[in-house]
Design a protein around this motif. Structure first.
Motif, PDB file in Angstrom:
ATOM      1  N   ASP A  79       0.844  -1.182   0.000  1.00 51.58           N
ATOM      2  CA  ASP A  79       0.000   0.000   0.000  1.00 51.58           C
ATOM      3  C   ASP A  79       0.888   1.243   0.000  1.00 51.58           C
ATOM      4  OD1 ASP A  79      -1.776   2.057   0.411  1.00 51.58           O
ATOM      5  OD2 ASP A  79      -2.817   1.088   2.080  1.00 51.58           O
ATOM      6  N   LEU A  80       1.073   1.854  -1.171  1.00 53.39           N
ATOM      7  CA  LEU A  80       1.952   3.022  -1.275  1.00 53.39           C
ATOM      8  C   LEU A  80       1.462   4.187  -0.432  1.00 53.39           C
ATOM      9  CD1 LEU A  80       2.986   3.116  -5.041  1.00 53.39           C
ATOM     10  CD2 LEU A  80       4.407   2.598  -3.069  1.00 53.39           C
ATOM     11  N   ASP A  81       0.158   4.342  -0.330  1.00 55.91           N
ATOM     12  CA  ASP A  81      -0.387   5.417   0.505  1.00 55.91           C
ATOM     13  C   ASP A  81       0.111   5.252   1.938  1.00 55.91           C
ATOM     14  OD1 ASP A  81      -1.918   7.642   1.236  1.00 55.91           O
ATOM     15  OD2 ASP A  81      -3.673   6.418   1.673  1.00 55.91           O
ATOM     16  N   LYS A  82       0.058   4.020   2.435  1.00 57.14           N
ATOM     17  CA  LYS A  82       0.512   3.740   3.794  1.00 57.14           C
ATOM     18  C   LYS A  82       2.027   3.919   3.921  1.00 57.14           C
ATOM     19  CE  LYS A  82       0.371   0.187   7.356  1.00 57.14           C
ATOM     20  NZ  LYS A  82      -0.004  -1.178   7.681  1.00 57.14           N
ATOM     21  N   VAL A  83       2.782   3.385   2.984  1.00 59.34           N
ATOM     22  CA  VAL A  83       4.246   3.477   3.025  1.00 59.34           C
ATOM     23  C   VAL A  83       4.715   4.922   2.976  1.00 59.34           C
ATOM     24  CG1 VAL A  83       6.371   2.953   1.747  1.00 59.34           C
ATOM     25  CG2 VAL A  83       4.627   1.198   2.023  1.00 59.34           C
ATOM     26  N   GLU A 100      10.282  14.810   2.841  1.00 56.54           N
ATOM     27  CA  GLU A 100       9.783  15.750   1.832  1.00 56.54           C
ATOM     28  C   GLU A 100       9.541  15.049   0.501  1.00 56.54           C
ATOM     29  OE1 GLU A 100      12.734  16.374   3.574  1.00 56.54           O
ATOM     30  OE2 GLU A 100      11.695  17.595   5.066  1.00 56.54           O
ATOM     31  N   TYR A 101      10.434  14.156   0.118  1.00 57.31           N
ATOM     32  CA  TYR A 101      10.285  13.429  -1.138  1.00 57.31           C
ATOM     33  C   TYR A 101       9.092  12.479  -1.068  1.00 57.31           C
ATOM     34  CZ  TYR A 101      11.872  11.495  -5.564  1.00 57.31           C
ATOM     35  OH  TYR A 101      11.956  11.114  -6.875  1.00 57.31           O
ATOM     36  N   LYS A 102       8.931  11.807   0.095  1.00 60.24           N
ATOM     37  CA  LYS A 102       7.784  10.916   0.259  1.00 60.24           C
ATOM     38  C   LYS A 102       6.478  11.693   0.153  1.00 60.24           C
ATOM     39  CE  LYS A 102       8.645   8.794   4.149  1.00 60.24           C
ATOM     40  NZ  LYS A 102       8.782   7.872   5.277  1.00 60.24           N
ATOM     41  N   LYS A 103       6.410  12.874   0.774  1.00 61.08           N
ATOM     42  CA  LYS A 103       5.201  13.711   0.706  1.00 61.08           C
ATOM     43  C   LYS A 103       4.926  14.149  -0.725  1.00 61.08           C
ATOM     44  CE  LYS A 103       5.584  15.465   5.406  1.00 61.08           C
ATOM     45  NZ  LYS A 103       5.934  16.609   6.248  1.00 61.08           N
ATOM     46  N   ALA A 104       5.974  14.511  -1.465  1.00 53.85           N
ATOM     47  CA  ALA A 104       5.813  14.940  -2.860  1.00 53.85           C
ATOM     48  C   ALA A 104       5.293  13.784  -3.716  1.00 53.85           C
ATOM     49  CB  ALA A 104       7.132  15.477  -3.413  1.00 53.85           C
ATOM     50  N   LEU A 105       5.829  12.590  -3.518  1.00 55.85           N
ATOM     51  CA  LEU A 105       5.354  11.425  -4.271  1.00 55.85           C
ATOM     52  C   LEU A 105       3.898  11.116  -3.955  1.00 55.85           C
ATOM     53  CD1 LEU A 105       8.392   8.987  -4.034  1.00 55.85           C
ATOM     54  CD2 LEU A 105       7.465  10.010  -6.101  1.00 55.85           C
ATOM     55  N   LEU A 106       3.546  11.194  -2.692  1.00 57.26           N
ATOM     56  CA  LEU A 106       2.165  10.929  -2.286  1.00 57.26           C
ATOM     57  C   LEU A 106       1.215  11.957  -2.903  1.00 57.26           C
ATOM     58  CD1 LEU A 106       0.335   9.134  -0.597  1.00 57.26           C
ATOM     59  CD2 LEU A 106       0.803  10.602   1.359  1.00 57.26           C
ATOM     60  N   ALA A 107       1.617  13.228  -2.881  1.00 55.82           N
ATOM     61  CA  ALA A 107       0.786  14.277  -3.483  1.00 55.82           C
ATOM     62  C   ALA A 107       0.634  14.039  -4.984  1.00 55.82           C
ATOM     63  CB  ALA A 107       1.407  15.653  -3.223  1.00 55.82           C
ATOM     64  N   MET A 108       1.713  13.643  -5.646  1.00 54.85           N
ATOM     65  CA  MET A 108       1.659  13.375  -7.090  1.00 54.85           C
ATOM     66  C   MET A 108       0.708  12.206  -7.383  1.00 54.85           C
ATOM     67  SD  MET A 108       4.755  12.448  -9.710  1.00 54.85           S
ATOM     68  CE  MET A 108       4.989  10.820  -9.018  1.00 54.85           C
ATOM     69  N   LEU A 109       0.793  11.132  -6.599  1.00 54.42           N
ATOM     70  CA  LEU A 109      -0.072   9.988  -6.806  1.00 54.42           C
ATOM     71  C   LEU A 109      -1.539  10.346  -6.589  1.00 54.42           C
ATOM     72  CD1 LEU A 109       2.070   7.216  -5.105  1.00 54.42           C
ATOM     73  CD2 LEU A 109       1.544   7.408  -7.536  1.00 54.42           C
ATOM     74  N   LYS A 110      -1.816  11.150  -5.552  1.00 52.23           N
ATOM     75  CA  LYS A 110      -3.197  11.562  -5.295  1.00 52.23           C
ATOM     76  C   LYS A 110      -3.732  12.450  -6.412  1.00 52.23           C
ATOM     77  CE  LYS A 110      -3.161  10.971  -0.309  1.00 52.23           C
ATOM     78  NZ  LYS A 110      -3.257  11.574   1.008  1.00 52.23           N
ATOM     79  N   THR A 111      -2.886  13.315  -6.956  1.00 53.16           N
ATOM     80  CA  THR A 111      -3.289  14.172  -8.076  1.00 53.16           C
ATOM     81  C   THR A 111      -3.585  13.328  -9.310  1.00 53.16           C
ATOM     82  OG1 THR A 111      -1.934  15.987  -7.242  1.00 53.16           O
ATOM     83  CG2 THR A 111      -2.558  16.079  -9.578  1.00 53.16           C
ATOM     84  N   MET A 112      -2.727  12.355  -9.573  1.00 51.45           N
ATOM     85  CA  MET A 112      -2.924  11.481 -10.742  1.00 51.45           C
ATOM     86  C   MET A 112      -4.205  10.668 -10.591  1.00 51.45           C
ATOM     87  SD  MET A 112       0.971  10.227 -11.465  1.00 51.45           S
ATOM     88  CE  MET A 112       0.543   9.218 -12.866  1.00 51.45           C
ATOM     89  N   LYS A 113      -4.511  10.219  -9.391  1.00 52.37           N
ATOM     90  CA  LYS A 113      -5.723   9.441  -9.151  1.00 52.37           C
ATOM     91  C   LYS A 113      -6.969  10.284  -9.437  1.00 52.37           C
ATOM     92  CE  LYS A 113      -8.231   6.773  -5.743  1.00 52.37           C
ATOM     93  NZ  LYS A 113      -8.374   6.427  -4.348  1.00 52.37           N
ATOM     94  N   GLY A 114      -6.903  11.570  -9.097  1.00 51.98           N
ATOM     95  CA  GLY A 114      -8.014  12.475  -9.335  1.00 51.98           C
ATOM     96  C   GLY A 114      -8.243  12.783 -10.799  1.00 51.98           C
ATOM     97  N   ASN A 115      -7.268  12.491 -11.654  1.00 49.37           N
ATOM     98  CA  ASN A 115      -7.380  12.765 -13.101  1.00 49.37           C
ATOM     99  C   ASN A 115      -7.876  11.580 -13.896  1.00 49.37           C
ATOM    100  OD1 ASN A 115      -6.477  15.389 -12.792  1.00 49.37           O
ATOM    101  ND2 ASN A 115      -4.336  14.837 -13.102  1.00 49.37           N
ATOM    102  N   ASP A 116      -8.334  10.522 -13.222  1.00 48.73           N
ATOM    103  CA  ASP A 116      -8.817   9.317 -13.925  1.00 48.73           C
ATOM    104  C   ASP A 116      -9.992   9.617 -14.806  1.00 48.73           C
ATOM    105  OD1 ASP A 116      -6.850   7.866 -12.772  1.00 48.73           O
ATOM    106  OD2 ASP A 116      -8.127   6.876 -11.309  1.00 48.73           O
TER     107      ASP A 116
END
Length: 116
Positions: A79-83, A100-116
């Motif tokens: 679960d990447l969200d959890k990790v 900071e990098y983990k937060k940026a990756l999580l934000a990017m993944l959440k943004t991409m999910k919203g663009n489905d």
């Protein structure tokens, strides 16, 4: 091979020095050097070091030559969200990711999910 030698060997293979391993495991910078002087680490400390290095405690103790012998099925989804949300170690290319990098990756993944 001693516990200290195994820790040192795996750290080198992961591109980490012993101070980094110790700090990431929540220990003082020079804590690992005591294990080269005959001090036996306690299980919770060994578990923290093993988690940082991505190996099993049994491997560090020399009970097995399989680094991941205590891992469960390798095909279990992660679960990447959890990790990325929790504190702890996430690595890329053998190097730990900063918070900071983990937060940026999580934000990017959440943004991409919203663009489905």
């Amino acid at each position: 091979m001693t516990v200290f030698e195994r820790i040192k060997e795996v750290a080198k293979a992961r591109g980490m020095n012993l101070k980094t391993v110790a700090t990431n495991a929540g220990l003082s910078e020079n804590a690992l050097y005591r294990y080269n002087q005959g001090v036996e680490p306690k299980y919770p400390t060994l578990k923290a070091i093993a988690d940082v290095l991505g190996v099993s405690v049994d491997y560090l103790l020399g009970n097995t030559d399989e680094m991941h012998s205590n891992k469960k099925d390798e095909n279990v989804p992660i679960d990447l969200d959890k990790v990325l949300s929790e504190e702890g170690m996430a690595m890329f290319d053998g190097q730990p990711l900063s918070d900071e990098y983990k937060k940026a990756l999580l934000a990017m993944l959440k943004t991409m999910k919203g663009n489905d």
